[in-house]
Design a protein around this motif. Sequence first.
Motif, PDB file in Angstrom:
ATOM      1  N   ARG A 165      13.299   3.491   0.034  1.00 31.41           N
ATOM      2  CA  ARG A 165      11.850   3.397  -0.092  1.00 31.41           C
ATOM      3  C   ARG A 165      11.177   4.766  -0.083  1.00 31.41           C
ATOM      4  NH1 ARG A 165      10.147  -1.900   3.381  1.00 31.41           N
ATOM      5  NH2 ARG A 165      12.189  -2.874   3.549  1.00 31.41           N
ATOM      6  N   LEU A 166      10.010   4.804  -0.706  1.00 25.87           N
ATOM      7  CA  LEU A 166       9.099   5.938  -0.583  1.00 25.87           C
ATOM      8  C   LEU A 166       7.956   5.490   0.315  1.00 25.87           C
ATOM      9  CD1 LEU A 166       8.926   7.280  -4.257  1.00 25.87           C
ATOM     10  CD2 LEU A 166      10.115   8.324  -2.314  1.00 25.87           C
ATOM     11  N   VAL A 167       7.698   6.260   1.361  1.00 33.46           N
ATOM     12  CA  VAL A 167       6.657   5.869   2.317  1.00 33.46           C
ATOM     13  C   VAL A 167       5.727   7.040   2.597  1.00 33.46           C
ATOM     14  CG1 VAL A 167       8.162   4.159   3.393  1.00 33.46           C
ATOM     15  CG2 VAL A 167       8.027   6.475   4.353  1.00 33.46           C
ATOM     16  N   GLU A 168       4.493   6.698   2.987  1.00 35.16           N
ATOM     17  CA  GLU A 168       3.497   7.696   3.380  1.00 35.16           C
ATOM     18  C   GLU A 168       3.314   7.590   4.892  1.00 35.16           C
ATOM     19  OE1 GLU A 168       0.025   6.842   1.050  1.00 35.16           O
ATOM     20  OE2 GLU A 168       1.133   6.922  -0.850  1.00 35.16           O
ATOM     21  N   PRO A 169       3.930   8.474   5.664  1.00 34.44           N
ATOM     22  CA  PRO A 169       3.906   8.358   7.135  1.00 34.44           C
ATOM     23  C   PRO A 169       2.517   8.633   7.711  1.00 34.44           C
ATOM     24  CG  PRO A 169       4.864  10.445   6.493  1.00 34.44           C
ATOM     25  CD  PRO A 169       4.647   9.672   5.217  1.00 34.44           C
ATOM     26  N   MET A 181       7.907   4.305  13.294  1.00 30.82           N
ATOM     27  CA  MET A 181       7.047   4.994  12.338  1.00 30.82           C
ATOM     28  C   MET A 181       6.137   3.978  11.652  1.00 30.82           C
ATOM     29  SD  MET A 181       7.996   7.228   8.889  1.00 30.82           S
ATOM     30  CE  MET A 181       9.021   5.910   8.185  1.00 30.82           C
ATOM     31  N   ILE A 182       4.841   4.269  11.633  1.00 30.36           N
ATOM     32  CA  ILE A 182       3.885   3.473  10.868  1.00 30.36           C
ATOM     33  C   ILE A 182       3.647   4.204   9.557  1.00 30.36           C
ATOM     34  CG2 ILE A 182       1.567   2.484  10.811  1.00 30.36           C
ATOM     35  CD1 ILE A 182       1.566   2.730  13.882  1.00 30.36           C
ATOM     36  N   ARG A 188       6.550  -2.208  -0.696  1.00 30.27           N
ATOM     37  CA  ARG A 188       5.843  -3.428  -0.323  1.00 30.27           C
ATOM     38  C   ARG A 188       4.344  -3.361  -0.592  1.00 30.27           C
ATOM     39  NH1 ARG A 188      10.270  -6.233  -0.617  1.00 30.27           N
ATOM     40  NH2 ARG A 188      11.800  -5.768   1.019  1.00 30.27           N
ATOM     41  N   LYS A 189       3.865  -2.147  -0.950  1.00 30.40           N
ATOM     42  CA  LYS A 189       2.436  -1.945  -1.218  1.00 30.40           C
ATOM     43  C   LYS A 189       1.560  -2.402  -0.034  1.00 30.40           C
ATOM     44  CE  LYS A 189       2.797  -2.320  -6.288  1.00 30.40           C
ATOM     45  NZ  LYS A 189       3.800  -1.303  -6.257  1.00 30.40           N
ATOM     46  N   ASP A 190       1.994  -2.018   1.148  1.00 32.97           N
ATOM     47  CA  ASP A 190       1.265  -2.387   2.358  1.00 32.97           C
ATOM     48  C   ASP A 190       1.765  -1.523   3.513  1.00 32.97           C
ATOM     49  OD1 ASP A 190      -0.467  -3.640   4.038  1.00 32.97           O
ATOM     50  OD2 ASP A 190       0.495  -5.613   3.967  1.00 32.97           O
TER      51      ASP A 190
END
Length: 233
Positions: A165-169, A181-182, A188-190
Amino acid sequence: MKRLHRLTAILVKLQSKRIVQAAELANKFEVSLRTIYRDMQALAEAGVPIGSEAGTGYFLVDGYSLPPVMFTEKEANALLTALKIIKTNNDQSLINEYQEAIEKVIAVLQTTQKKKLEILDQRIFTYNQSARHPSNSLSIIQQAITNLRVLEIQYTKASDEFSKRLVEPLGVYFTNNTWIMIAYCRLRKDYREFRTDRIQHILETQELFPSQKFTLEDYYNRRAHLYRTNISS
């Protein structure tokens, strides 16, 4: 507190934060706002480049730095104790970074202080239950939060399902001996929460994500509201 000690403490406070409000200093040192104003004037007259913004607070002009700060015996003891506690957490990167920070602190202590710390080090014990799946990604996550960097992670869910996944922490919190980590998950676009001990691989990319207003308090308030809405529907 004597005025000289208060002026020194104000300087440390100014260097530790981008903006410091006069009311915050008055509350901390239990003096009046008028006294803080006089202290600021005294520091400015002594050559300390202090800037101010009406309605915002005081700040140190960029480029100014204090000489090495000398720690009291109690402060050094508190830092050593914090290290013992941090060693009980399940993220090795946090342990390593804090250990290096403490070594820099010890380097500026006087010889007598170092000897006392050696004694205390042998007489503080914290129970550390070995983590089943230790984490080693907290330092990277923290850096990505402040630098607004997208993270690429390989993650294993509780069901053993594996995903990339690519995530924005956006934030982290610690519960039940686990760092969470949030982040905004692009898959998941959420917003999602990720246990750091289930992150198999992590990479801080060069891609930036837009800055947004985010606090853990707002996040949990939204979660609580959604939970109550789902229960009542």
